[in-house]
Write a protein that holds these residues in place. Structure first.
Motif, mmCIF file in Angstrom:
data_model
loop_
_atom_site.group_PDB
_atom_site.id
_atom_site.type_symbol
_atom_site.label_atom_id
_atom_site.label_comp_id
_atom_site.label_asym_id
_atom_site.label_seq_id
_atom_site.Cartn_x
_atom_site.Cartn_y
_atom_site.Cartn_z
ATOM 1 N N LEU A 131 8.165 13.080 -3.606
ATOM 2 C CA LEU A 131 7.332 14.281 -3.542
ATOM 3 C C LEU A 131 5.858 13.932 -3.342
ATOM 4 C CD1 LEU A 131 8.989 16.501 -6.278
ATOM 5 C CD2 LEU A 131 9.067 16.836 -3.800
ATOM 6 N N ASN A 132 5.400 12.852 -3.951
ATOM 7 C CA ASN A 132 4.007 12.433 -3.777
ATOM 8 C C ASN A 132 3.721 12.036 -2.338
ATOM 9 O OD1 ASN A 132 3.223 12.919 -6.405
ATOM 10 N ND2 ASN A 132 3.682 10.839 -7.074
ATOM 11 N N VAL A 133 4.677 11.382 -1.690
ATOM 12 C CA VAL A 133 4.501 11.019 -0.278
ATOM 13 C C VAL A 133 4.369 12.281 0.569
ATOM 14 C CG1 VAL A 133 5.671 10.000 1.720
ATOM 15 C CG2 VAL A 133 5.632 8.786 -0.443
ATOM 16 N N LEU A 134 5.210 13.258 0.290
ATOM 17 C CA LEU A 134 5.158 14.508 1.056
ATOM 18 C C LEU A 134 3.857 15.270 0.790
ATOM 19 C CD1 LEU A 134 8.852 15.652 0.544
ATOM 20 C CD2 LEU A 134 7.833 14.764 2.646
ATOM 21 N N GLU A 188 12.180 9.324 8.913
ATOM 22 C CA GLU A 188 11.657 7.990 9.209
ATOM 23 C C GLU A 188 10.257 7.801 8.621
ATOM 24 O OE1 GLU A 188 12.611 10.063 11.950
ATOM 25 O OE2 GLU A 188 14.667 9.337 11.805
ATOM 26 N N ASP A 189 9.447 8.861 8.636
ATOM 27 C CA ASP A 189 8.099 8.778 8.093
ATOM 28 C C ASP A 189 8.119 8.605 6.574
ATOM 29 O OD1 ASP A 189 7.100 9.166 10.662
ATOM 30 O OD2 ASP A 189 6.978 11.349 10.411
ATOM 31 N N VAL A 190 9.022 9.326 5.923
ATOM 32 C CA VAL A 190 9.122 9.229 4.466
ATOM 33 C C VAL A 190 9.607 7.843 4.070
ATOM 34 C CG1 VAL A 190 10.266 10.132 2.405
ATOM 35 C CG2 VAL A 190 9.516 11.707 4.192
ATOM 36 N N THR A 191 10.649 7.361 4.722
ATOM 37 C CA THR A 191 11.184 6.050 4.367
ATOM 38 C C THR A 191 10.211 4.926 4.724
ATOM 39 O OG1 THR A 191 12.418 5.956 6.449
ATOM 40 C CG2 THR A 191 13.592 6.745 4.508
ATOM 41 N N ALA A 192 9.404 5.102 5.759
ATOM 42 C CA ALA A 192 8.421 4.081 6.129
ATOM 43 C C ALA A 192 7.352 3.931 5.045
ATOM 44 C CB ALA A 192 7.771 4.437 7.465
ATOM 45 N N ALA A 193 7.058 4.995 4.341
ATOM 46 C CA ALA A 193 6.060 4.939 3.271
ATOM 47 C C ALA A 193 6.531 4.060 2.110
ATOM 48 C CB ALA A 193 5.753 6.339 2.765
ATOM 49 N N PHE A 194 7.829 3.869 1.961
ATOM 50 C CA PHE A 194 8.370 3.058 0.875
ATOM 51 C C PHE A 194 8.664 1.633 1.292
ATOM 52 C CE2 PHE A 194 9.178 7.343 -0.529
ATOM 53 C CZ PHE A 194 8.792 7.278 -1.850
ATOM 54 N N GLY A 195 8.520 1.340 2.564
ATOM 55 C CA GLY A 195 8.761 -0.018 3.036
ATOM 56 C C GLY A 195 10.243 -0.312 3.155
ATOM 57 N N PRO A 196 10.564 -1.495 3.654
ATOM 58 C CA PRO A 196 11.969 -1.836 3.879
ATOM 59 C C PRO A 196 12.793 -1.898 2.588
ATOM 60 C CG PRO A 196 10.504 -3.577 4.705
ATOM 61 C CD PRO A 196 9.660 -2.530 4.090
ATOM 62 N N ALA A 197 12.197 -2.317 1.503
ATOM 63 C CA ALA A 197 12.945 -2.460 0.255
ATOM 64 C C ALA A 197 13.298 -1.111 -0.370
ATOM 65 C CB ALA A 197 12.152 -3.293 -0.738
ATOM 66 N N GLY A 198 12.436 -0.123 -0.228
ATOM 67 C CA GLY A 198 12.661 1.166 -0.873
ATOM 68 C C GLY A 198 13.153 2.256 0.048
#
Length: 74
Positions: free
Chosen positions: A36-39, A49-59
Motif C-alpha cells: 500500500l505504501n508503494v501505491l 510490474e511497477d509494484v513488483t519492481a519497487a520490491f526488487g527481485p527478492a521481494g
C-alpha cells in the motif's frame, strides 16, 4: 561534599548522552502495508510490474502475492 558537585564526570551511569543520541528504531512494516505504501507514494495507478519492481527481485513474488490478497479482500 563540594568536590562531588563540581566534578565533571559525576553523571550517573545509564544517563546522559547515550539516551539522547539513540536513533529511533523503525517498526517493522507488514507486507500488506508495504504494498500500500508503494501505491500511495506513486500517487497514480500502477501496473503489476511497477509494484513488483519497487520490491526488487527478492521481494517481487511476495509483493505479487500480497497484492493479490489485498485485491481479494477488497
Amino acid at each position: 561534599m563540594r568536590r562531588d558537585r563540581n566534578r565533571r564526570g559525576s553523571a550517573k551511569p545509564g544517563r546522559g548522552t547515550d539516551e539522547r543520541n539513540r536513533k529511533p528504531t523503525r517498526t517493522p512494516v507488514s507486507p500488506d502495508l508495504a504494498v500500500l505504501n508503494v501505491l500511495r507514494k506513486a500517487g497514480r495507478p500502477l501496473r503489476l510490474e511497477d509494484v513488483t519492481a519497487a520490491f526488487g527481485p527478492a521481494g517481487a513474488a511476495q509483493a505479487e502475492h500480497q497484492l493479490a490478497a489485498l485485491l481479494k479482500r477488497g
